[in-house]
Design an enzyme around this catalytic site. Structure first.
Site, PDB file in Angstrom:
ATOM      1  N   ASP A 243       0.845  -1.190   0.000  1.00  0.00           N
ATOM      2  CA  ASP A 243       0.000   0.000   0.000  1.00  0.00           C
ATOM      3  C   ASP A 243       0.885   1.248   0.000  1.00  0.00           C
ATOM      4  OD1 ASP A 243       0.929  -0.107   2.603  1.00  0.00           O
ATOM      5  OD2 ASP A 243      -0.946  -0.917   3.371  1.00  0.00           O
TER       6      ASP A 243
ATOM      7  N   ASP B 107       8.428   3.661  13.546  1.00  0.00           N
ATOM      8  CA  ASP B 107       9.103   2.609  14.304  1.00  0.00           C
ATOM      9  C   ASP B 107      10.559   2.386  13.868  1.00  0.00           C
ATOM     10  OD1 ASP B 107       8.075   1.524  11.961  1.00  0.00           O
ATOM     11  OD2 ASP B 107       6.993  -0.125  12.911  1.00  0.00           O
TER      12      ASP B 107
ATOM     13  N   ASP C  88       1.131   5.015   1.469  1.00  0.00           N
ATOM     14  CA  ASP C  88       0.588   5.973   2.428  1.00  0.00           C
ATOM     15  C   ASP C  88       1.160   7.354   2.165  1.00  0.00           C
ATOM     16  OD1 ASP C  88      -0.850   3.987   3.811  1.00  0.00           O
ATOM     17  OD2 ASP C  88       0.984   3.372   4.824  1.00  0.00           O
TER      18      ASP C  88
HETATM   19  P1  ATP Z   1       3.542  -3.318   5.370  1.00  0.00           P
HETATM   20  O1  ATP Z   1       2.339  -2.520   4.938  1.00  0.00           O
HETATM   21  O2  ATP Z   1       4.339  -3.927   4.289  1.00  0.00           O
HETATM   22  O3  ATP Z   1       3.208  -4.264   6.459  1.00  0.00           O
HETATM   23  P2  ATP Z   1       4.380  -0.778   6.415  1.00  0.00           P
HETATM   24  O4  ATP Z   1       5.720  -0.257   6.828  1.00  0.00           O
HETATM   25  O5  ATP Z   1       3.653  -0.041   5.345  1.00  0.00           O
HETATM   26  O6  ATP Z   1       4.563  -2.294   6.048  1.00  0.00           O
HETATM   27  P3  ATP Z   1       2.103  -0.274   8.066  1.00  0.00           P
HETATM   28  O7  ATP Z   1       1.627  -1.048   9.245  1.00  0.00           O
HETATM   29  O8  ATP Z   1       1.267  -0.216   6.842  1.00  0.00           O
HETATM   30  O9  ATP Z   1       3.537  -0.848   7.721  1.00  0.00           O
HETATM   31  O10 ATP Z   1       2.419   1.194   8.594  1.00  0.00           O
HETATM   32  C1  ATP Z   1       2.764   2.267   7.738  1.00  0.00           C
HETATM   33  C2  ATP Z   1       3.848   3.116   8.398  1.00  0.00           C
HETATM   34  O11 ATP Z   1       3.367   3.632   9.642  1.00  0.00           O
HETATM   35  C3  ATP Z   1       5.128   2.350   8.747  1.00  0.00           C
HETATM   36  O12 ATP Z   1       6.000   2.283   7.652  1.00  0.00           O
HETATM   37  C4  ATP Z   1       5.658   3.167   9.895  1.00  0.00           C
HETATM   38  O13 ATP Z   1       6.317   4.316   9.427  1.00  0.00           O
HETATM   39  C5  ATP Z   1       4.409   3.619  10.626  1.00  0.00           C
HETATM   40  N1  ATP Z   1       4.003   2.675  11.691  1.00  0.00           N
HETATM   41  C6  ATP Z   1       3.122   1.655  11.569  1.00  0.00           C
HETATM   42  N2  ATP Z   1       2.988   1.001  12.723  1.00  0.00           N
HETATM   43  C7  ATP Z   1       3.777   1.631  13.621  1.00  0.00           C
HETATM   44  C8  ATP Z   1       4.058   1.436  14.992  1.00  0.00           C
HETATM   45  N3  ATP Z   1       3.501   0.448  15.679  1.00  0.00           N
HETATM   46  N4  ATP Z   1       4.920   2.296  15.573  1.00  0.00           N
HETATM   47  C9  ATP Z   1       5.485   3.309  14.888  1.00  0.00           C
HETATM   48  N5  ATP Z   1       5.268   3.523  13.599  1.00  0.00           N
HETATM   49  C10 ATP Z   1       4.425   2.708  12.954  1.00  0.00           C
HETATM   50 MG    MG Z   2       1.710  -0.438   4.753  1.00  0.00          MG
END
Ligand code: ATP
Ligand code: MG
Length: 431
Positions: free
Chosen positions: A71, A146, A73
């Site tokens: 996705d 994170d 963002d």
């Molecule tokens: P994927 O979608 O492939 O699982 P992602 O990095 O996009 O990985 P998401 O859970 O979609 O993960 O979150 C988007 C963004 O939001 C992350 O890249 C991070 O910057 C932030 N984020 C998400 N969860 C947390 C958390 N628990 N603590 C701090 N930042 C977070």
């Molecule tokens: Mg994501």
């Protein structure tokens, strides 16, 4: 192996900084077309209205690693209400505690988050840090993310990456590193323990020493995480093509027992090698099915992960004098009800999972009505796959598994014949 682009890596000093390290297109190699067109149009439109707007997080990390992002963002300095004024009817504001804007393009949704700042921090009774949700400048938004590799921002107009925490360097070193003090960051949100394991498994990264060190000692923090959130996380750990690596790492870092509290003690009893092999094989099979585009269901995987607990409980019930079938049924009730208080497996998965379990003893009847009904059961195939895995744990089942394998390879007439009981055969002969 995940192939990261071979680009010269800038070595920046490791300090929390208010200004980002800017990485240009000639260095990072990303193009605007690498990103989703709806996400791009959201960024461009916000920028046109005078706001700062970037693609952020996982999509940049994945593209730099040569993976297809899941996705896209967007992060911006526009408040949700300002975003609503820009996108009007295609924008919905969601969330109460921290509002987000969802921009709709048909069935596609782009999530737009306003930069979050450093709210005041409260400490809960259990020592968890609860941070107030407030808006803030971009560098504070970066510090709240994170891992360093998740804290990069991409400006598609300038083709620049804005990197506050040496995430670019870490991507190329295949290193997963928390932003800030690891112990504090895990306490603030214990799900980051699982995210560390998950990203390391998915990206084939090493967890950096300071980020790694506290993990094994902090598993208890997961006990307070809502069961619904753990369900979402467990799908991401096990259903995204890297289940085998996730499982190994959860086990190694002593987190598995916090997700599956009845499974781990069952595996620890003597002579558990077979069950360990069964679990490892199930994870590898799931990853392979995902790789070749075959369907997978959490019902099956949870069924495997809970099987050691089920077997143990059923054995305990039999020892108390119960007959095998009621002993197994009662064990299933108990194992499921205990597990859902930890990971809230929805009924749409726990019901078929239980059915796969219930079909297992029925493989012992190879002929007659029971066998015919089993063969025509809608979950026959899943139950048969499960039998194959049980044979990995217990080689005495291999004969039985082979018999059912052969049966499926016969042509329909032969199969019908083989499933007939002697009585059915006699009756057919008399006609
Ligand atoms: P994927 O979608 O492939 O699982 P992602 O990095 O996009 O990985 P998401 O859970 O979609 O993960 O979150 C988007 C963004 O939001 C992350 O890249 C991070 O910057 C932030 N984020 C998400 N969860 C947390 C958390 N628990 N603590 C701090 N930042 C977070
Ligand atoms: Mg994501």
């Amino acid at each position: 192996m995940v192939g990261c682009r071979a680009i010269e890596v800038p070595v920046a000093p490791r300090k929390i900084t208010q200004s980002a390290h800017i990485i240009h297109a000639d260095q990072h190699g990303l193009k605007a077309e690498d990103f989703d067109r709806h996400a791009l149009s959201v960024v461009y439109r916000l920028q046109k209205h005078g706001f700062a707007a970037y693609l952020v997080g996982g999509c940049i990390r994945d593209l730099l690693c040569g993976l297809e992002p899941k996705d896209f963002d967007v992060a911006t300095d526009a408040t949700p209400e300002e975003a609503k004024a820009v996108f009007k009817r295609s924008c919905r504001l969601i969330g109460r505690r921290f509002r987000l804007a969802h921009i709709h393009f048909g069935r596609d949704v782009i999530e737009v988050a306003t930069f979050r700042g450093n709210g005041r921090v409260h400490e809960s009774e259990k020592g968890r840090l609860i941070t107030e949700n407030v808006y803030g400048p971009m560098h504070e938004d970066a510090a709240r993310r994170d891992f360093s590799v998740n804290a990069m921002y991409f400006d598609p107009s300038e083709l620049t990456i804005h990197d506050y925490h040496q995430g670019y360097e870490d991507v190329h070193a295949k290193r997963l590193r928390l932003v800030g003090d690891p112990g504090a960051r895990y306490r603030e949100d214990p799900v980051r323990l699982l995210r560390a394991v998950r990203f390391a498994a998915k990206l084939n990264f090493q967890i950096e020493a300071d980020t790694l060190a506290p993990i094994s000692g902090l598993g208890d923090l997961l006990d307070d995480v809502p069961a619904a959130r753990l369900f979402d996380e467990s799908l991401k750990l096990f259903m995204k093509g890297h289940a085998a690596a996730s499982y190994r790492s959860l086990d190694q870092h002593d987190l598995l027992r916090h997700l599956f509290p009845d499974t781990v003690p069952a595996l620890e009893v003597a002579d558990n090698n077979g069950l360990q092999r069964m679990l490892a094989e199930a994870m590898a099979n799931t990853d392979e099915r995902i790789r070749v585009g075959k369907p997978t269901t959490p019902a099956f995987l949870f069924g495997v992960l809970l099987w050691p607990a089920l077997e143990r409980q059923a054995a305990a019930n039999r020892q108390q004098g119960m007959k095998p079938l009621p002993a197994a049924e009662l064990a299933a009730d108990k194992v499921i009800s205990r597990q859902v208080s930890r990971i809230s497996i929805p009924r749409r998965f726990s019901v078929p999972m239980r059915e796969i379990w219930s079909l297992q003893p029925r493989f012992n009847s190879r002929q007659g009505k029971r066998a015919q009904r089993l063969y025509n059961h809608p979950r026959f195939r899943a139950a048969y796959d499960f039998l194959l895995l049980r044979a990995v744990a217990d080689p005495r089942l291999q004969n039985l598994a082979d018999w059912w394998t052969e049966l499926q390879e016969l042509d329909p007439d032969e199969r019908r014949e083989r499933l007939r009981s002697p009585a059915q055969r006699r009756a057919a002969g008399a006609r």
